[in-house]
Write an enzyme that holds these catalytic residues in place. Structure first.
Site, PDB file in Angstrom:
ATOM      1  N   GLU A   1       5.271 -31.857  68.053  1.00 15.92           N
ATOM      2  CA  GLU A   1       5.626 -33.104  67.355  1.00 15.92           C
ATOM      3  C   GLU A   1       6.331 -32.787  66.030  1.00 15.92           C
ATOM      4  O   GLU A   1       7.321 -33.437  65.664  1.00 15.92           O
ATOM      5  CB  GLU A   1       4.363 -33.946  67.120  1.00 15.92           C
ATOM      6  CG  GLU A   1       3.758 -34.425  68.429  1.00 15.92           C
ATOM      7  CD  GLU A   1       2.514 -35.269  68.254  1.00 15.92           C
ATOM      8  OE1 GLU A   1       1.552 -34.796  67.636  1.00 15.92           O
ATOM      9  OE2 GLU A   1       2.517 -36.419  68.757  1.00 15.92           O
TER      10      GLU A   1
ATOM     11  N   GLU B   1      -2.682 -31.917  75.126  1.00 18.12           N
ATOM     12  CA  GLU B   1      -3.615 -32.970  74.699  1.00 18.12           C
ATOM     13  C   GLU B   1      -4.553 -33.389  75.832  1.00 18.12           C
ATOM     14  O   GLU B   1      -5.755 -33.548  75.634  1.00 18.12           O
ATOM     15  CB  GLU B   1      -2.838 -34.201  74.191  1.00 18.12           C
ATOM     16  CG  GLU B   1      -2.355 -34.090  72.761  1.00 18.12           C
ATOM     17  CD  GLU B   1      -1.040 -33.335  72.592  1.00 18.12           C
ATOM     18  OE1 GLU B   1      -0.593 -32.685  73.554  1.00 18.12           O
ATOM     19  OE2 GLU B   1      -0.475 -33.388  71.486  1.00 18.12           O
TER      20      GLU B   1
HETATM   21  C1  1HE Z   1      -7.024 -23.119  65.635  1.00 12.14           C
HETATM   22  C2  1HE Z   1      -6.118 -23.798  66.483  1.00 12.14           C
HETATM   23  C3  1HE Z   1      -6.089 -25.203  66.423  1.00 12.14           C
HETATM   24  C4  1HE Z   1      -5.938 -21.674  66.835  1.00 12.14           C
HETATM   25  N1  1HE Z   1      -6.929 -25.799  65.570  1.00 12.14           N
HETATM   26  N2  1HE Z   1      -7.823 -23.761  64.802  1.00 12.14           N
HETATM   27  N3  1HE Z   1      -3.726 -27.359  70.243  1.00 12.14           N
HETATM   28  C5  1HE Z   1      -4.179 -26.529  71.199  1.00 12.14           C
HETATM   29  O1  1HE Z   1      -4.858 -26.931  72.122  1.00 12.14           O
HETATM   30  C6  1HE Z   1      -3.856 -25.069  71.028  1.00 12.14           C
HETATM   31  C7  1HE Z   1      -5.091 -24.314  70.584  1.00 12.14           C
HETATM   32  N4  1HE Z   1      -4.818 -22.918  70.291  1.00 12.14           N
HETATM   33  C8  1HE Z   1      -4.630 -21.967  71.267  1.00 12.14           C
HETATM   34  O2  1HE Z   1      -4.540 -22.259  72.439  1.00 12.14           O
HETATM   35  C9  1HE Z   1      -4.498 -20.546  70.812  1.00 12.14           C
HETATM   36  O3  1HE Z   1      -5.105 -20.423  69.541  1.00 12.14           O
HETATM   37  C10 1HE Z   1      -3.040 -20.016  70.713  1.00 12.14           C
HETATM   38  C11 1HE Z   1      -2.481 -19.818  72.117  1.00 12.14           C
HETATM   39  C12 1HE Z   1      -2.150 -20.943  69.903  1.00 12.14           C
HETATM   40  C13 1HE Z   1      -3.058 -18.634  69.998  1.00 12.14           C
HETATM   41  O4  1HE Z   1      -3.964 -17.773  70.662  1.00 12.14           O
HETATM   42  P1  1HE Z   1      -4.483 -16.459  69.911  1.00 12.14           P
HETATM   43  O5  1HE Z   1      -5.281 -15.675  70.919  1.00 12.14           O
HETATM   44  O6  1HE Z   1      -3.360 -15.781  69.226  1.00 12.14           O
HETATM   45  O7  1HE Z   1      -5.434 -16.988  68.716  1.00 12.14           O
HETATM   46  P2  1HE Z   1      -6.944 -17.539  68.786  1.00 12.14           P
HETATM   47  O8  1HE Z   1      -7.902 -16.380  68.849  1.00 12.14           O
HETATM   48  O9  1HE Z   1      -7.100 -18.566  69.856  1.00 12.14           O
HETATM   49  O10 1HE Z   1      -7.083 -18.286  67.399  1.00 12.14           O
HETATM   50  C14 1HE Z   1      -7.035 -17.577  66.172  1.00 12.14           C
HETATM   51  C15 1HE Z   1      -7.658 -18.463  65.124  1.00 12.14           C
HETATM   52  O11 1HE Z   1      -6.871 -19.639  64.987  1.00 12.14           O
HETATM   53  C16 1HE Z   1      -9.058 -18.950  65.512  1.00 12.14           C
HETATM   54  O12 1HE Z   1      -9.778 -19.127  64.321  1.00 12.14           O
HETATM   55  P3  1HE Z   1     -10.928 -18.062  63.862  1.00 12.14           P
HETATM   56  O13 1HE Z   1     -11.454 -18.623  62.581  1.00 12.14           O
HETATM   57  O14 1HE Z   1     -11.918 -18.049  64.994  1.00 12.14           O
HETATM   58  O15 1HE Z   1     -10.200 -16.745  63.707  1.00 12.14           O
HETATM   59  C17 1HE Z   1      -8.784 -20.300  66.131  1.00 12.14           C
HETATM   60  O16 1HE Z   1      -9.902 -21.167  66.067  1.00 12.14           O
HETATM   61  C18 1HE Z   1      -7.662 -20.785  65.230  1.00 12.14           C
HETATM   62  N5  1HE Z   1      -6.871 -21.819  65.893  1.00 12.14           N
HETATM   63  N6  1HE Z   1      -5.456 -22.878  67.222  1.00 12.14           N
HETATM   64  C19 1HE Z   1      -7.753 -25.087  64.791  1.00 12.14           C
HETATM   65  N7  1HE Z   1      -5.258 -25.946  67.146  1.00 12.14           N
HETATM   66  C20 1HE Z   1      -1.871 -35.776  66.118  1.00 12.14           C
HETATM   67  S1  1HE Z   1      -2.572 -35.482  67.603  1.00 12.14           S
HETATM   68  C21 1HE Z   1      -2.036 -33.902  68.104  1.00 12.14           C
HETATM   69  C22 1HE Z   1      -2.963 -33.379  69.178  1.00 12.14           C
HETATM   70  C23 1HE Z   1      -2.748 -31.920  69.407  1.00 12.14           C
HETATM   71  O17 1HE Z   1      -2.088 -31.219  68.719  1.00 12.14           O
HETATM   72  S2  1HE Z   1      -3.575 -31.307  70.784  1.00 12.14           S
HETATM   73  C24 1HE Z   1      -3.104 -29.616  70.843  1.00 12.14           C
HETATM   74  C25 1HE Z   1      -4.079 -28.736  70.131  1.00 12.14           C
END
Ligand code: 1HE
Length: 265
Positions: free
Chosen positions: A121, A141
């Site tokens: 977005e 989502e």
């Molecule tokens: C996060 C987020 C996040 C990572 N919010 N903290 N978005 C998603 O569903 C995507 C969610 N993220 C992922 O699928 C993966 O993190 C990635 C593919 C992007 C990257 O993977 P990777 O292996 O490099 O990283 P990781 O181990 O998953 O995450 C590293 C850190 O980033 C970890 O935090 P830590 O404190 O445990 O080290 C994760 O929690 C953090 N992190 N993504 C919060 N999204 C207005 S409405 C919009 C609605 C949406 O956007 S829905 C889509 C949400």
């Protein structure tokens, strides 16, 4: 000119070079540049101020391997928001992204890694998208039990069409590579997207600011109008832009044979 250095920024780095090109860099790589409310507030501040700060173009980029993982799901979980709370969060996202799309300053997004959910977005509120080969686009989502709240129903549907957007949300389909260009998620797919974005920003910065204002504001406004009203608004905008001093100088150069010609290199 408002001073951009007055802005208090924690999650975004902001820099303006000698040509008036701003670099806006998402700087939460340890959280994959997830968009928490503080980051959205900073985007509102930055993109409200840029058009009045003499900036001629902006490059939106991210530190780390991923452009943005979208909504900060951990913050959203922790806050236990009510419907009304989240509605206000979404309205703030819209404020930020509308400032980008309608602000009149050309914004070029440099994409890499995940450009998902709210990250897509954000990217779709830029005027031009330049992607590295490892970029992938998704709308997860549905899988998270969520719905888009940052304008995807308008901007992503506009870029790729309703059917493709619904497919992405229902099936979790990811787009990458040439297919992402072909469907309209990005306009450039290139080994060095930073260099390409800078080249585009420098080209845009050579246009008169009033022309860029019309290109990066009026076209979006006109898309929201009836054809009749859009034609009227286009005539009014062209009346102002096409008679500006900067246009007269460029037309004089063309008339006297000293202007560049529009030909492929
Ligand atoms: C996060 C987020 C996040 C990572 N919010 N903290 N978005 C998603 O569903 C995507 C969610 N993220 C992922 O699928 C993966 O993190 C990635 C593919 C992007 C990257 O993977 P990777 O292996 O490099 O990283 P990781 O181990 O998953 O995450 C590293 C850190 O980033 C970890 O935090 P830590 O404190 O445990 O080290 C994760 O929690 C953090 N992190 N993504 C919060 N999204 C207005 S409405 C919009 C609605 C949406 O956007 S829905 C889509 C949400």
């Amino acid at each position: 000119m408002r001073d951009l250095s007055d802005l208090k920024l924690q999650n975004i780095l902001l820099d303006v070079d000698q040509d008036g090109i701003a670099s806006v860099t998402l700087n939460r790589p340890s959280k994959r540049n997830a968009l928490d409310l503080a980051t959205i507030d900073e985007l509102v501040d930055i993109f409200s101020t840029l058009p009045r700060a003499g900036v001629r173009a902006a490059i939106l980029r991210a530190n780390g391997d991923h452009f943005s993982a979208g909504l900060d799901l951990v913050e959203h979980h922790r806050e236990e928001r009510s419907a009304s709370d989240f509605m206000h969060v979404c309205l703030r996202w819209h404020e930020a992204f509308n400032k980008m799309e309608y602000g009149g300053v050309p914004i070029i997004a440099v994409l890499k890694g995940a450009v998902v959910g709210g990250g897509l977005e954000l990217a779709s509120a830029a005027h031009i998208r330049v992607a590295a080969p490892d970029t992938y686009f998704g709308l997860p989502e549905g899988q998270r039990g969520l719905f888009t709240g940052g304008g995807a129903t308008i901007r992503v549907a506009d870029l790729i069409g309703k059917a493709r957007m619904i497919d992405m949300m229902l099936s979790g389909r990811l787009y990458r590579g040439q297919e992402a260009v072909d469907v309209g998620l990005c306009q450039y797919l290139i080994e060095d997207p930073e260099a390409k974005a800078m080249e585009i920003a420098q080209a845009a910065a050579r246009n008169p600011p009033l022309s860029n204002f019309a290109i990066c504001s009026a076209i979006s406004h006109m898309q929201n109008m009836s054809a009749l009203d859009a034609a009227y608004a286009e005539a009014v905008v062209a009346g102002v832009v096409n008679t500006q001093d900067a246009a007269r100088e460029r037309l004089a150069a063309f008339a006297t044979g000293t202007a560049n010609k529009i030909k492929p290199k």
